[in-house]
Scaffold this motif. Sequence first.
Motif, PDB file in Angstrom:
ATOM      1  N   GLN A  12      36.314  36.320  39.041  1.00 14.79           N
ATOM      2  CA  GLN A  12      36.029  37.139  40.553  1.00 14.79           C
ATOM      3  C   GLN A  12      36.791  38.484  40.662  1.00 14.79           C
ATOM      4  O   GLN A  12      36.183  39.383  41.134  1.00 14.79           O
ATOM      5  CB  GLN A  12      36.210  36.173  41.513  1.00 14.79           C
ATOM      6  CG  GLN A  12      35.114  35.023  41.634  1.00 14.79           C
ATOM      7  CD  GLN A  12      35.474  34.009  43.025  1.00 14.79           C
ATOM      8  OE1 GLN A  12      36.563  34.400  43.862  1.00 14.79           O
ATOM      9  NE2 GLN A  12      34.671  33.027  43.286  1.00 14.79           N
ATOM     10  N   GLN A  13      37.798  38.454  40.481  1.00 19.81           N
ATOM     11  CA  GLN A  13      38.791  39.477  40.479  1.00 19.81           C
ATOM     12  C   GLN A  13      38.150  40.753  39.499  1.00 19.81           C
ATOM     13  O   GLN A  13      38.016  41.868  39.583  1.00 19.81           O
ATOM     14  CB  GLN A  13      40.165  39.541  40.248  1.00 19.81           C
ATOM     15  CG  GLN A  13      41.014  40.539  40.171  1.00 19.81           C
ATOM     16  CD  GLN A  13      41.200  41.124  41.785  1.00 19.81           C
ATOM     17  OE1 GLN A  13      40.686  40.363  42.789  1.00 19.81           O
ATOM     18  NE2 GLN A  13      41.366  42.446  41.815  1.00 19.81           N
ATOM     19  N   ALA A  14      37.902  40.214  38.276  1.00 13.08           N
ATOM     20  CA  ALA A  14      37.550  41.128  37.208  1.00 13.08           C
ATOM     21  C   ALA A  14      35.990  41.710  37.658  1.00 13.08           C
ATOM     22  O   ALA A  14      35.635  42.769  37.326  1.00 13.08           O
ATOM     23  CB  ALA A  14      37.317  40.502  35.940  1.00 13.08           C
ATOM     24  N   ARG A  15      35.147  41.168  38.328  1.00 10.98           N
ATOM     25  CA  ARG A  15      33.873  41.414  38.733  1.00 10.98           C
ATOM     26  C   ARG A  15      34.198  42.469  39.879  1.00 10.98           C
ATOM     27  O   ARG A  15      33.480  43.588  39.988  1.00 10.98           O
ATOM     28  CB  ARG A  15      33.083  40.316  39.339  1.00 10.98           C
ATOM     29  CG  ARG A  15      32.515  39.490  38.081  1.00 10.98           C
ATOM     30  CD  ARG A  15      31.389  38.605  38.679  1.00 10.98           C
ATOM     31  NE  ARG A  15      32.354  37.420  38.460  1.00 10.98           N
ATOM     32  CZ  ARG A  15      32.062  36.153  39.020  1.00 10.98           C
ATOM     33  NH1 ARG A  15      31.438  36.195  40.134  1.00 10.98           N
ATOM     34  NH2 ARG A  15      32.580  35.203  38.381  1.00 10.98           N
ATOM     35  N   ARG A  16      34.924  42.281  40.856  1.00 13.04           N
ATOM     36  CA  ARG A  16      35.392  43.046  41.802  1.00 13.04           C
ATOM     37  C   ARG A  16      35.783  44.502  41.507  1.00 13.04           C
ATOM     38  O   ARG A  16      35.788  45.612  42.231  1.00 13.04           O
ATOM     39  CB  ARG A  16      36.280  42.589  43.052  1.00 13.04           C
ATOM     40  CG  ARG A  16      35.471  41.574  43.962  1.00 13.04           C
ATOM     41  CD  ARG A  16      36.450  40.966  44.716  1.00 13.04           C
ATOM     42  NE  ARG A  16      36.651  39.739  44.630  1.00 13.04           N
ATOM     43  CZ  ARG A  16      37.913  38.926  44.766  1.00 13.04           C
ATOM     44  NH1 ARG A  16      38.846  39.668  45.077  1.00 13.04           N
ATOM     45  NH2 ARG A  16      38.050  37.898  44.365  1.00 13.04           N
ATOM     46  N   THR A  17      36.856  44.499  40.207  1.00  9.37           N
ATOM     47  CA  THR A  17      37.583  45.721  39.897  1.00  9.37           C
ATOM     48  C   THR A  17      36.725  46.322  38.991  1.00  9.37           C
ATOM     49  O   THR A  17      36.320  46.021  37.767  1.00  9.37           O
ATOM     50  CB  THR A  17      39.045  45.149  39.385  1.00  9.37           C
ATOM     51  OG1 THR A  17      39.714  44.494  40.115  1.00  9.37           O
ATOM     52  CG2 THR A  17      39.857  46.515  39.288  1.00  9.37           C
ATOM     53  N   PRO A  18      36.315  47.622  39.521  1.00 10.80           N
ATOM     54  CA  PRO A  18      35.651  48.395  38.348  1.00 10.80           C
ATOM     55  C   PRO A  18      36.603  48.986  37.092  1.00 10.80           C
ATOM     56  O   PRO A  18      37.685  49.156  37.324  1.00 10.80           O
ATOM     57  CB  PRO A  18      35.409  49.766  39.153  1.00 10.80           C
ATOM     58  CG  PRO A  18      36.285  49.892  40.437  1.00 10.80           C
ATOM     59  CD  PRO A  18      36.826  48.473  40.495  1.00 10.80           C
TER      60      PRO A  18
END
Length: 65
Positions: A12-18
Amino acid sequence: MSGDQGEEQRRQQARRTPPAGLVFDDPLDRQTSDDTDTGWGEAPAGTSGGRDLDWYLSQKPPHHG
């Protein structure tokens, strides 16, 4: 189970962080601190600009004793 939860949080963090991108602008187009009055030692805007005795004594050249 906690390993699965940690993995899901990382996803989820990887999806949120561009993703980090390269910036190809000219660094000389940006203003630097020495382009300002405060960079040259002037008082910041909005202050009285008054200099006290301690400032004058610290600016005294060494040959003036």
